[in-house]
Design a protein around this motif. Structure first.
Motif, short mmCIF file in Angstrom:
data_model
loop_
_atom_site.label_atom_id
_atom_site.label_comp_id
_atom_site.label_asym_id
_atom_site.label_seq_id
_atom_site.Cartn_x
_atom_site.Cartn_y
_atom_site.Cartn_z
N PHE A 19 0.84 -1.19 0.00
CA PHE A 19 0.00 0.00 0.00
C PHE A 19 0.88 1.24 0.00
O PHE A 19 1.81 1.35 0.80
N GLY A 20 0.60 2.17 -0.91
CA GLY A 20 1.34 3.42 -0.96
C GLY A 20 1.52 3.88 -2.39
O GLY A 20 0.85 3.40 -3.31
N LYS A 21 2.44 4.80 -2.59
CA LYS A 21 2.79 5.26 -3.93
C LYS A 21 3.51 4.13 -4.64
O LYS A 21 4.51 3.61 -4.12
N PRO A 22 3.07 3.73 -5.82
CA PRO A 22 3.67 2.56 -6.47
C PRO A 22 5.19 2.61 -6.61
O PRO A 22 5.87 1.65 -6.23
N PHE A 23 5.74 3.71 -7.13
CA PHE A 23 7.19 3.71 -7.33
C PHE A 23 7.93 3.65 -6.01
O PHE A 23 8.97 2.98 -5.91
N VAL A 24 7.41 4.28 -4.98
CA VAL A 24 8.08 4.26 -3.66
C VAL A 24 8.06 2.84 -3.09
O VAL A 24 9.09 2.34 -2.60
N GLU A 25 6.92 2.19 -3.17
CA GLU A 25 6.80 0.84 -2.61
C GLU A 25 7.62 -0.18 -3.38
O GLU A 25 8.22 -1.07 -2.79
N ILE A 26 7.67 -0.04 -4.70
CA ILE A 26 8.49 -0.95 -5.51
C ILE A 26 9.96 -0.80 -5.16
O ILE A 26 10.68 -1.78 -4.96
N LEU A 27 10.42 0.44 -5.06
CA LEU A 27 11.83 0.70 -4.72
C LEU A 27 12.16 0.19 -3.32
O LEU A 27 13.21 -0.43 -3.11
N LYS A 28 11.28 0.44 -2.38
CA LYS A 28 11.51 0.00 -1.00
C LYS A 28 11.55 -1.53 -0.94
O LYS A 28 12.43 -2.11 -0.29
N LEU B 127 16.85 -7.96 -9.88
CA LEU B 127 16.26 -7.40 -11.09
C LEU B 127 14.81 -7.05 -10.83
O LEU B 127 14.10 -7.80 -10.15
N ILE B 128 14.37 -5.94 -11.38
CA ILE B 128 12.95 -5.56 -11.38
C ILE B 128 12.47 -5.67 -12.82
O ILE B 128 13.09 -5.11 -13.72
N SER C 59 5.61 8.91 -14.64
CA SER C 59 5.66 7.50 -15.02
C SER C 59 6.27 6.70 -13.88
O SER C 59 7.41 6.95 -13.48
N THR C 60 5.50 5.76 -13.39
CA THR C 60 6.01 4.88 -12.34
C THR C 60 7.26 4.15 -12.83
O THR C 60 8.28 4.10 -12.13
N ALA C 61 7.18 3.61 -14.06
CA ALA C 61 8.33 2.87 -14.60
C ALA C 61 9.56 3.76 -14.69
O ALA C 61 10.67 3.34 -14.33
N GLU C 62 9.38 4.98 -15.15
CA GLU C 62 10.53 5.88 -15.28
C GLU C 62 11.15 6.19 -13.92
O GLU C 62 12.38 6.18 -13.78
N LYS C 63 10.33 6.42 -12.92
CA LYS C 63 10.85 6.71 -11.57
C LYS C 63 11.59 5.50 -11.01
O LYS C 63 12.63 5.65 -10.37
N VAL C 64 11.06 4.32 -11.25
CA VAL C 64 11.73 3.11 -10.77
C VAL C 64 13.06 2.93 -11.49
O VAL C 64 14.08 2.65 -10.85
N VAL C 65 13.08 3.11 -12.81
CA VAL C 65 14.32 2.97 -13.58
C VAL C 65 15.38 3.94 -13.05
O VAL C 65 16.54 3.58 -12.87
N ARG C 66 14.99 5.17 -12.78
CA ARG C 66 15.95 6.19 -12.35
C ARG C 66 16.50 5.94 -10.94
O ARG C 66 17.63 6.30 -10.65
N LYS C 67 15.70 5.35 -10.06
CA LYS C 67 16.10 5.28 -8.65
C LYS C 67 16.33 3.88 -8.11
O LYS C 67 16.67 3.72 -6.94
N ALA C 68 16.16 2.86 -8.92
CA ALA C 68 16.24 1.49 -8.43
C ALA C 68 17.64 1.11 -7.96
O ALA C 68 18.64 1.55 -8.53
#
Length: 131
Positions: A69-78, A87-88, A105-114
């Protein structure tokens, strides 16, 4: 993701992130039960993940599911950091330039910060618009 997991005998985790519906302070007059809506969304997510696992994940592949539960990119990164992911793998939606500007873009934020490599996969039925 499943194909990569099979090839390398990996453990995979399917993640579904729910952005909780929060009741705004000025909407106290409403009869909408936001907690019940969030519970219903979680039940739907559980069913969808179970269906994906049953239909697409071979029985010999170790596969977990997680509903966050939360912001998708934040939760995926966490999650990736906490689980020390190698790998994601995630889909892209292919929104147009205007909606991308407005929503990000969730995907873009994940790519940049993963903390690990990210493989983005375009759904074959989505058309991508050039900005």
């Amino acid at each position: 993701g499943v194909e990569i997991g099979e090839r390398f005998s990996s453990h995979i985790t399917l993640i579904y992130v729910i952005e909780p519906l929060l009741q705004a302070a000025d909407l106290t007059w409403t009869t909408v039960d936001f907690e019940e809506l969030n519970k219903a969304h979680k039940k739907t997510a559980e069913k969808q993940l179970a269906q994906i696992v049953a239909e697409r994940v071979p029985k010999d592949l170790v596969c977990d599911t997680a509903i966050l539960f939360g912001k998708p990119f934040v939760e995926i990164l966490k999650f990736a950091k906490d689980e020390n992911a190698d790998l994601i793998v995630m889909a892209t939606h292919g929104r147009g330039a205007i909606s991308h500007l407005l929503m990000g873009s969730t995907a873009e934020k994940v790519v940049r910060k993963a903390p690990c490599p990210v493989l983005t996969v375009k759904h074959p039925k989505h058309l991508f618009a050039m900005p």
